[in-house]
Write an enzyme that holds these catalytic residues in place. Structure first.
Site, short mmCIF file in Angstrom:
data_model
loop_
_atom_site.label_atom_id
_atom_site.label_comp_id
_atom_site.label_asym_id
_atom_site.label_seq_id
_atom_site.Cartn_x
_atom_site.Cartn_y
_atom_site.Cartn_z
N CYS A 91 -2.22 -37.57 12.29
CA CYS A 91 -2.28 -36.51 11.27
C CYS A 91 -1.82 -35.15 11.80
O CYS A 91 -1.06 -34.44 11.13
CB CYS A 91 -3.70 -36.40 10.72
SG CYS A 91 -4.99 -36.53 11.97
N HIS B 37 -6.39 -29.90 8.40
CA HIS B 37 -6.23 -29.42 9.77
C HIS B 37 -5.39 -28.14 9.77
O HIS B 37 -4.42 -28.01 9.00
CB HIS B 37 -5.44 -30.44 10.61
CG HIS B 37 -6.17 -31.72 10.89
ND1 HIS B 37 -7.52 -31.90 10.70
CD2 HIS B 37 -5.70 -32.90 11.39
CE1 HIS B 37 -7.85 -33.14 11.06
NE2 HIS B 37 -6.77 -33.76 11.47
#
Ligand SMILES: NC(=O)c1ccc[n+]([C@@H]2O[C@H](COP(=O)([O-])OP(=O)(O)OC[C@H]3O[C@@H](n4cnc5c(N)ncnc54)[C@H](OP(=O)(O)O)[C@@H]3O)[C@@H](O)[C@H]2O)c1
Length: 358
Positions: free
Chosen positions: A128, A252
């Protein structure tokens, strides 16, 4: 042609998002099979308003499956992906298990969809934190080249799965409602489920994601280094990462420093990123506009801001990159790979993959 699609790990943090992304997808789907471990078998989940009973993953789960999306941990992919391929399915694997294998393309569709052309039955979805950095940096690499990348991440707890989300919520509740000192909170999962010690994440920042490797970087940090080189097809790019977990549930954030090969005018850098598919520039310091995790949740795009020149290095640029780790970082990137395979007429049985992979 409409496909039978299977999700392995359908009950997890990523798997449940895969179901939603498939609902919104252009992929023609005749049937969806939802697979998990024996723990969740028998549970019911919904797809397009219809109930689907979750089944236990077994060696014979893949008969009639055209596309299998795997997101149930590396050992599950290692065990069952070969059965899926042998049954004639194309596997899109969201775990780290096959990512560095030379027979397995590692794909962010906006960046290197061409790598799909020669797939042999398994395609890997990158980590990710790597994916969102690739979306932000590929337009810069294409135009000015990339010499080095130094990245520090501020990663959400959902990156560690559904149990880490529950642990974080419990700790926050105990600290705020019950008044427990954060130092005394009990942790069972973070920073890494498989490691010896566990530390509270509530009101904390943990400079460890995944376990440590022999060179004192963590596996998460080494994934960012190795995957960047593979996706950008350039072993010479210097990449070092420091990966940090923070008490955010999803999305994130990354502070990314790059040095380009030739000097890149900052206005042109902003334009190049803004016109790259999947990237959105949010950058207006005078209006306090920059990407924020809370705004990125639920979005498929990667948001880039704080784009500015380094004060000393003429080829140095800093930026702030934010994206939903469960979507572009996992579920959407996997579904997008499946859509791209369909668009390019590449959903076909394996060519000559032999297991175990060399
Ligand atoms: N979270 C992220 O942001 C992210 C991003 C990129 C990649 N990934 C990768 O995606 C994978 C899944 O992550 P997650 O966050 O969704 O984890 P999670 O929330 O813990 O979910 C794990 C899923 O895997 C299933 N599972 C576990 N053991 C299994 C087995 N032996 N056979 C079949 N199914 C099994 C679980 O089923 P039960 O319900 O039966 O337990 C559940 O559906 C991991 O490999 C992770 O590294 C995650």
């Amino acid at each position: 042609m409409a496909y039978t699609v299977a999700i392995v790990g359908a009950t997890g943090a990523v798997g449940t998002q895969m179901i939603e992304q498939l609902e919104r997808s252009t992929l023609p789907i005749a049937k969806l099979r939802l697979l998990s471990s024996s723990r969740s078998a028998g549970k019911t989940l919904q797809f397009k308003g219809k109930d689907i009973v979750v089944e236990e993953t077994t060696e014979s789960s893949f008969e009639g499956v055209d596309i299998a999306l795997f997101s149930a941990g590396g050992s599950t992919s290692a065990k069952y992906a070969p059965y899926a391929v042998k049954a004639g399915a194309v596997v899109v694997d969201n775990t780290s298990h096959f990512r560095q294998n030379p027979n397995v393309p590692l794909v962010v569709p906006e960046v290197n969809a061409h790598a799909l052309d020669d797939h042999k039955g398994i395609i890997a979805c990158p980590n990710c934190s790597t994916i969102q950095m690739m979306v932000a940096l590929e337009p810069v690499r294409q135009r000015w080249g990339l010499e080095r990348i130094i990245v520090s991440t501020y990663q959400a707890v959902s990156g560690a799965g559904a149990r880490a989300i529950e642990e974080t919520k419990r700790e926050l509740r105990e600290a705020v409602v019950d008044g427990v000192n954060p130092k005394d909170l009990k942790a069972d999962i973070l920073p890494a489920g498989g490691d010896k010690k566990h530390y509270p994440i509530a009101f904390n920042a943990l400079a460890q994601i995944d376990v440590f490797t022999d060179n004192d970087y963590t596996y998460e940090e080494m994934k960012m280094t190795n995957e960047t080189k593979k996706i950008m097809e350039d072993d010479a790019i210097k990449v070092s990462a420091t990966c940090v977990r923070i008490p955010v549930l999803s999305a994130h954030s990354e502070s990314v420093y790059i040095e380009t090969k030739v000097i890149a005018p900052i206005d042109q850098v902003k334009e190049a990123i803004a016109s790259f598919p999947g990237a959105i520039v949010e950058d207006n310091p005078s209006q306090q506009i920059y990407p924020q995790a809370v705004n990125a949740v639920g979005k498929r795009e990667t948001f880039v801001g704080r784009i500015r020149k380094d004060l000393d290095a003429p080829k140095g640029i800093h930026m702030w990159v934010v994206s939903d780790n469960l979507l572009k970082g996992a579920a959407w990137n996997s579904v997008q790979i499946a859509e791209t395979l369909h668009e390019r007429n590449l959903v076909h049985p394996t060519k000559d993959l032999k297991f175990p992979l060399e």
